[in-house]
Design an enzyme around this catalytic site. Sequence first.
Site, PDB file in Angstrom:
ATOM      1  N   CYS A  91     -94.542 -34.911  36.963  1.00  0.00           N
ATOM      2  CA  CYS A  91     -93.728 -34.257  37.993  1.00  0.00           C
ATOM      3  C   CYS A  91     -94.541 -33.869  39.231  1.00  0.00           C
ATOM      4  O   CYS A  91     -93.975 -33.682  40.300  1.00  0.00           O
ATOM      5  CB  CYS A  91     -93.046 -33.014  37.432  1.00  0.00           C
ATOM      6  SG  CYS A  91     -91.900 -33.359  36.089  1.00  0.00           S
ATOM      7  N   GLN A 151     -89.732 -31.919  26.925  1.00  0.00           N
ATOM      8  CA  GLN A 151     -89.869 -30.781  27.831  1.00  0.00           C
ATOM      9  C   GLN A 151     -88.793 -29.728  27.608  1.00  0.00           C
ATOM     10  O   GLN A 151     -89.057 -28.526  27.774  1.00  0.00           O
ATOM     11  CB  GLN A 151     -89.834 -31.264  29.283  1.00  0.00           C
ATOM     12  CG  GLN A 151     -91.077 -32.016  29.691  1.00  0.00           C
ATOM     13  CD  GLN A 151     -91.143 -32.275  31.182  1.00  0.00           C
ATOM     14  OE1 GLN A 151     -90.678 -31.498  32.000  1.00  0.00           O
ATOM     15  NE2 GLN A 151     -91.734 -33.401  31.551  1.00  0.00           N
ATOM     16  N   ARG A 206     -74.625 -26.175  44.492  1.00  0.00           N
ATOM     17  CA  ARG A 206     -73.278 -25.738  44.110  1.00  0.00           C
ATOM     18  C   ARG A 206     -73.186 -24.216  44.220  1.00  0.00           C
ATOM     19  O   ARG A 206     -73.368 -23.489  43.231  1.00  0.00           O
ATOM     20  CB  ARG A 206     -72.954 -26.170  42.678  1.00  0.00           C
ATOM     21  CG  ARG A 206     -72.980 -27.675  42.454  1.00  0.00           C
ATOM     22  CD  ARG A 206     -72.569 -28.046  41.043  1.00  0.00           C
ATOM     23  NE  ARG A 206     -73.434 -27.448  40.039  1.00  0.00           N
ATOM     24  CZ  ARG A 206     -74.595 -27.961  39.635  1.00  0.00           C
ATOM     25  NH1 ARG A 206     -75.044 -29.085  40.177  1.00  0.00           N
ATOM     26  NH2 ARG A 206     -75.321 -27.357  38.721  1.00  0.00           N
ATOM     27  N   SER A 243     -83.604 -28.263  35.727  1.00  0.00           N
ATOM     28  CA  SER A 243     -83.548 -29.013  36.986  1.00  0.00           C
ATOM     29  C   SER A 243     -82.630 -30.216  36.862  1.00  0.00           C
ATOM     30  O   SER A 243     -82.378 -30.728  35.777  1.00  0.00           O
ATOM     31  CB  SER A 243     -84.953 -29.460  37.398  1.00  0.00           C
ATOM     32  OG  SER A 243     -85.559 -30.223  36.364  1.00  0.00           O
ATOM     33  N   HIS A 344     -84.565 -32.548  41.420  1.00  0.00           N
ATOM     34  CA  HIS A 344     -85.956 -32.828  41.041  1.00  0.00           C
ATOM     35  C   HIS A 344     -86.172 -34.328  40.890  1.00  0.00           C
ATOM     36  O   HIS A 344     -86.231 -34.859  39.786  1.00  0.00           O
ATOM     37  CB  HIS A 344     -86.253 -32.088  39.735  1.00  0.00           C
ATOM     38  CG  HIS A 344     -87.657 -32.205  39.242  1.00  0.00           C
ATOM     39  ND1 HIS A 344     -88.709 -32.666  40.011  1.00  0.00           N
ATOM     40  CD2 HIS A 344     -88.188 -31.911  38.014  1.00  0.00           C
ATOM     41  CE1 HIS A 344     -89.818 -32.645  39.294  1.00  0.00           C
ATOM     42  NE2 HIS A 344     -89.538 -32.198  38.078  1.00  0.00           N
ATOM     43  N   CYS A 374     -95.428 -27.503  37.269  1.00  0.00           N
ATOM     44  CA  CYS A 374     -95.708 -27.875  35.887  1.00  0.00           C
ATOM     45  C   CYS A 374     -95.510 -29.374  35.724  1.00  0.00           C
ATOM     46  O   CYS A 374     -94.699 -29.985  36.426  1.00  0.00           O
ATOM     47  CB  CYS A 374     -94.813 -27.109  34.924  1.00  0.00           C
ATOM     48  SG  CYS A 374     -93.043 -27.346  35.177  1.00  0.00           S
TER      49      CYS A 374
END
Length: 388
Positions: A91, A151, A206, A243, A344, A374
């Site tokens: 990431c 994760q 949203r 995410s 993400h 992370c």
Amino acid sequence: MRDAVIVEAVRTPVGKGKPNGALHDIHPVDLFAHSLRAVVERSGIDPALIDDVIGGCVTQVDEQAYNITRSALLAAGYPESVPGTTIDRQCGSSQQAVHFAAQGVLSGAYDIVVAGGVESMGREPMGSNIRDGSPWSPALAQRYPDGLVPQGISAELIASRWNLSRTQLDEFALRSHEKAAAATQGGQFAKQFVTLPELAADEGIRPGGTLDRLGSLKPAYYNDAWAQRFPEIGWNITAANASQISDGSAAVLITTSEKAKELGLTPIARLHSFAVVGDDPLLMLTAIIPATAKVLARSGLSLDDIGVFEVNEAFASVVLAWAHETGADLDRVNVHGGALAIGHPLGASGARILTTMLGAMADRGARYGLQTMCEAGGLSNAMVLERL
């Protein structure tokens, strides 16, 4: 003494990483090319001056394979003489691209570099570059005989270890959407965006949610086997406080103050300090805690010196555990919302967050900003920027 400064930073609006997402029909090479083209056009430099392009991408398969950064810079119209490479620190890939670019400039290996990243999660789904069990070697299995976890399970373990309730996680998610909606309405993101006919604003935001509505969502990662192995888990991670799956790209132009002056460019921020750390691969997402401590120690700054923090919202539990351990003021964290609302797009997120932080630092008059992410495998990058 050489320094490394940012003179331009851009990003696409972030689209939903689904077949009905606004950016789904754009090939990921062309999606990255949008940002690479824009960062040069906005700066006004001759792209032939670029020493290298360093791009992050996580799922390097099919359309995102074959060194997508080189393909994208050619699609963007850069001269064939400009090289490019693609890296994977999960990431944090495009944040690591920024680190490598800045370190190359500081060392004298480069004078001008573009760093960025891309991910089209709708076209190349997360994990599609992995065959059954392929990363799980015999030696790794011997070291971790109980096995590591996805994760989402790590996020659940973090929520349990730090006693984070479903209400706390959902409240954090609601605030992320509210802050991102306010930033959109206030025009803070508009100046960062690469113009796209398909999408003018981040697609996943949203506003107007409620705790009752979020509370009705089922746990995203529960199954009987995980529940038996980890009886301490409260099963509070849902689609709302995790995410979003997203598509997008971003790019940052980095040079020295001396070169910027020579070319008539105006530096936005100085790349002040960097750190990268490893941590427990079972909890996986907690390395942002030691990474923050390490980069502050290297910078000579304290937590109170940082005006704005960007901590990637992979999961609400990750940011809340980080805030608990560091003592950071959440009012200075992700002030324009984070990945829970904006999305993400894995390989692009580091450069996307950096672009967002630059805007937040300017809006708040912050001298210093700290960014940390992370990363799968128990990794984290952290860096400090100084606004100029």
